[in-house]
Design a protein around this motif. Sequence first.
Motif, PDB file in Angstrom:
ATOM      1  N   ASP A 166     -27.427 -21.962 -49.729  1.00  0.00           N
ATOM      2  CA  ASP A 166     -27.010 -22.149 -51.114  1.00  0.00           C
ATOM      3  C   ASP A 166     -27.384 -23.537 -51.617  1.00  0.00           C
ATOM      4  O   ASP A 166     -27.652 -23.728 -52.804  1.00  0.00           O
ATOM      5  CB  ASP A 166     -25.491 -21.964 -51.226  1.00  0.00           C
ATOM      6  N   LYS A 167     -27.385 -24.496 -50.690  1.00  0.00           N
ATOM      7  CA  LYS A 167     -27.748 -25.859 -51.065  1.00  0.00           C
ATOM      8  C   LYS A 167     -28.290 -26.595 -49.847  1.00  0.00           C
ATOM      9  O   LYS A 167     -27.833 -26.379 -48.729  1.00  0.00           O
ATOM     10  CB  LYS A 167     -26.539 -26.614 -51.620  1.00  0.00           C
ATOM     11  N   ARG A 168     -29.277 -27.457 -50.094  1.00  0.00           N
ATOM     12  CA  ARG A 168     -29.792 -28.355 -49.059  1.00  0.00           C
ATOM     13  C   ARG A 168     -29.649 -29.777 -49.583  1.00  0.00           C
ATOM     14  O   ARG A 168     -29.943 -30.052 -50.745  1.00  0.00           O
ATOM     15  CB  ARG A 168     -31.265 -28.081 -48.766  1.00  0.00           C
ATOM     16  N   GLU A 169     -29.187 -30.651 -48.718  1.00  0.00           N
ATOM     17  CA  GLU A 169     -29.047 -32.038 -49.125  1.00  0.00           C
ATOM     18  C   GLU A 169     -29.276 -32.952 -47.932  1.00  0.00           C
ATOM     19  O   GLU A 169     -29.240 -32.513 -46.781  1.00  0.00           O
ATOM     20  CB  GLU A 169     -27.656 -32.295 -49.722  1.00  0.00           C
ATOM     21  N   PRO A 211     -23.272 -23.540 -56.197  1.00  0.00           N
ATOM     22  CA  PRO A 211     -23.526 -24.807 -55.502  1.00  0.00           C
ATOM     23  C   PRO A 211     -23.284 -25.993 -56.426  1.00  0.00           C
ATOM     24  O   PRO A 211     -23.669 -25.970 -57.604  1.00  0.00           O
ATOM     25  CB  PRO A 211     -25.013 -24.701 -55.134  1.00  0.00           C
ATOM     26  N   LYS A 213     -23.780 -29.444 -58.310  1.00  0.00           N
ATOM     27  CA  LYS A 213     -25.018 -30.100 -58.773  1.00  0.00           C
ATOM     28  C   LYS A 213     -25.153 -31.476 -58.119  1.00  0.00           C
ATOM     29  O   LYS A 213     -24.167 -32.148 -57.928  1.00  0.00           O
ATOM     30  CB  LYS A 213     -24.989 -30.247 -60.296  1.00  0.00           C
TER      31      LYS A 213
END
Length: 213
Positions: A166-169, A211, A213
Amino acid sequence: MRGARAAAAAVLGILLAGCATVRIYETRVVMGQVTDESRQPVADTPVVIVARSLAFAEVRMQYVEQGRQEVRATTDAQGRYRIEFVPAKVGNNFYLFLYDKTGFDRVKYRAPESLDITSRLKQDRVVTVNQVLLFQVTWPEVERQIAFFGPDSDRGKLLRRHGLPDKRETSGTDDGASEVWWYYADGVSYWFTGDNLARTHEFPPIPGATPPK
């Protein structure tokens, strides 16, 4: 007047009950084949008949579920399945699910709609239901990334298990930086250092989460 209303309600209850429930004491067979959009058989995928025991409550003018049982099978190498059972032993209302919470490849395929087979069981001794599974919209990208990272790599294995994150950081800086993959609905995040999975963090699943921001 009250007598007429009561009689009408009783007739309506009988009609509704007849439409939604059946009592079948003979053996029935539910069978078919599961394939995908490319016409390839889908092996080892779950098939579930959910049998509910319904009773019509005249006061509420609706059905009340008094219990449920499941009859299960999995498809063979050719995507075929066969379930033989006596409906009356498990319920009086029947739905066929060609997927399940476990065992179904949700990363690759979209879950099909369930099918009410109650009336078909009443009419036919053998009920045939074939299903074509549609690919997930994200599947081509999942395949591409698995090929990029390698199917045996940590990232490749997680992509095959969960699909796209859902999200990569990035967490941290320089040599201590980690890439984090978040899967909100599954309640898990994965922390990578270089090519290797460094740690896993679990949390309460958040279905349908957007997700941050």
